[in-house]
Design a protein around this motif. Structure first.
Motif, PDB file in Angstrom:
ATOM      1  N   UNK A 126       0.822  -1.206   0.000  1.00 58.25           N
ATOM      2  CA  UNK A 126       0.000   0.000   0.000  1.00 58.25           C
ATOM      3  C   UNK A 126       0.857   1.258   0.000  1.00 58.25           C
ATOM      4  N   UNK A 127       1.972   1.211   0.749  1.00 62.32           N
ATOM      5  CA  UNK A 127       2.817   2.401   0.841  1.00 62.32           C
ATOM      6  C   UNK A 127       4.292   2.036   0.705  1.00 62.32           C
ATOM      7  N   UNK A 128       5.071   3.054   0.345  1.00 64.56           N
ATOM      8  CA  UNK A 128       6.516   2.914   0.187  1.00 64.56           C
ATOM      9  C   UNK A 128       7.181   4.096   0.891  1.00 64.56           C
ATOM     10  N   UNK A 129       8.177   3.816   1.702  1.00 64.82           N
ATOM     11  CA  UNK A 129       8.905   4.882   2.404  1.00 64.82           C
ATOM     12  C   UNK A 129      10.391   4.776   2.075  1.00 64.82           C
ATOM     13  N   UNK A 130      10.702   4.849   0.787  1.00 65.78           N
ATOM     14  CA  UNK A 130      12.074   4.663   0.311  1.00 65.78           C
ATOM     15  C   UNK A 130      12.688   5.921  -0.272  1.00 65.78           C
ATOM     16  N   UNK A 131      12.136   7.074   0.064  1.00 68.51           N
ATOM     17  CA  UNK A 131      12.642   8.328  -0.491  1.00 68.51           C
ATOM     18  C   UNK A 131      13.119   9.238   0.641  1.00 68.51           C
ATOM     19  N   UNK A 132      14.346   9.717   0.535  1.00 69.36           N
ATOM     20  CA  UNK A 132      14.827  10.792   1.388  1.00 69.36           C
ATOM     21  C   UNK A 132      14.927  12.019   0.479  1.00 69.36           C
TER      22      UNK A 132
END
Length: 257
Positions: A126-132
Motif C-alpha cells: 500500500x505504501x513505500x517509504x524509500x525516499x529521502x
C-alpha cells in the motif's frame, strides 16, 4: 503525528568500511539494539513501525514476536539487506506475513535506493517509504521529489522527513551529530509545517559503534551510539510527549490521510 521507524536488518555495514563481521554477529547486534529500542518504546507507551528484512525476521523470531505482541507494525525492508531482485518484494512480504500473522502493507528499500513503484504495487504493498527528499553526496539527489506524502503508480509515498525550505534531513545521522536542541528545533519546525514527522533509525545505533579496530566507522557514524544513543533517544521522546505530540504506526497514519 510522529512516525518513528526502525530498519531492522543484518548488520552488514562494516563491509562497506573494509571490515569483516560474521553473519551470527550481524544478527546478534541487531537483536541487542532492537531490544533496547523496544524497552524505550514500552517505557513511553509509544507505538512504532519496524521495517524488517525477511532474513532478520527468520533469525530473530522472538524479537519479531515481541514487536507484534507490543502493538507495533512490521513492514518489509526487502528479503536480504544487501541483495535485491524484483521477486524479493513479494517474497519478503509473504515471509513476514507468515512469521507475524499480520498483513504487511509497507516497504522501505535498504539504503533508500530507488525501486520501481509499479513493482511495489504489483507485490501488493500500500505504501513505500524509500525516499529521502534531499541531497546526500554519493547517495542520492531527490530535490525534485515532494517533501510530503504523495501518490505514485497507485502507491502512497511517505518520504523521510526533511526540514522546510532548506530540506535538511532529519534521519539518523542528523540525530547523532547535531546538538539535541538544534535537532529538536528542526523537528518542531517540520511538524508545524507538515503536520507529521517521519524519522528512521537502526538497531545497531543503540549498540557501541565506537570500535574503530572492529568496524572502522567514521566519527559521524559512531558518534553518540550505544548508551549515549539510548539516553538521547529517551530525551527526545520525553520532549515530544511534553509537547503533546502523538505517535503512531504507518498503518494508523494512513487512516488519517
Amino acid at each position: 503525528m510522529v512516525l518513528l521507524s526502525f530498519d531492522i536488518e543484518e548488520f552488514d555495514m562494516p563491509f562497506e568500511y573494509g571490515k569483516e563481521i560474521s553473519f551470527e554477529e550481524q544478527i546478534q547486534i541487531s537483536i541487542t539494539g532492537t531490544m533496547a529500542i523496544l524497552d524505550l518504546l514500552a517505557k513511553h507507551h509509544v507505538k512504532a513501525t519496524f521495517f524488517s528484512t525477511a532474513v532478520f525476521a527468520i533469525h530473530a523470531k522472538d524479537v519479531i514476536d515481541r514487536i507484534i505482541n507490543e502493538g507495533h507494525e512490521i513492514a518489509s525492508h526487502n528479503y536480504h539487506h544487501s541483495q535485491f531482485e524484483i521477486a524479493h518484494l513479494k517474497e519478503s512480504k509473504e515471509k513476514l506475513e507468515a512469521l507475524t500473522g499480520t498483513e504487511v502493507i509497507g516497504f522501505r528499500m535498504p539504503r533508500m535506493y530507488p525501486v520501481d513503484e509499479k513493482e511495489i504495487y504489483n507485490a501488493g504493498y500500500t505504501y513505500n517509504s524509500s525516499i529521502n527528499p534531499t541531497y546526500l553526496p554519493g547517495r542520492y539527489n531527490n530535490f525534485n521529489k515532494p517533501r510530503r506524502f504523495f501518490y505514485q503508480e497507485n502507491v502512497l509515498q511517505i518520504p523521510a522527513s526533511v526540514s522546510p525550505l532548506i530540506r535538511f534531513p532529519l534521519f539518523w545521522l542528523s540525530f547523532h551529530n547535531l546538538p539535541l536542541r538544534v535537532y529538536r528545533f528542526l523537528v518542531q519546525w517540520t511538524l508545524k509545517k507538515d503536520k507529521y514527522l517521519n524519522i528512521y533509525f537502526h538497531p545497531w545505533e543503540f549498540t557501541n559503534l565506537n570500535q574503530s579496530e572492529k568496524f572502522n566507522f567514521p566519527k559521524y557514524v559512531s558518534k553518540n551510539s550505544g548508551d549515549q544513543m539510548i539516553q538521547r533517544f529517551d530525551q527526545l521522546i520525553t520532549w515530544m510527549k511534553e509537547k503533546k505530540y502523538t505517535f503512531g504506526t504507518f498503518k494508523s497514519f494512513i487512516k488519517t490521510i
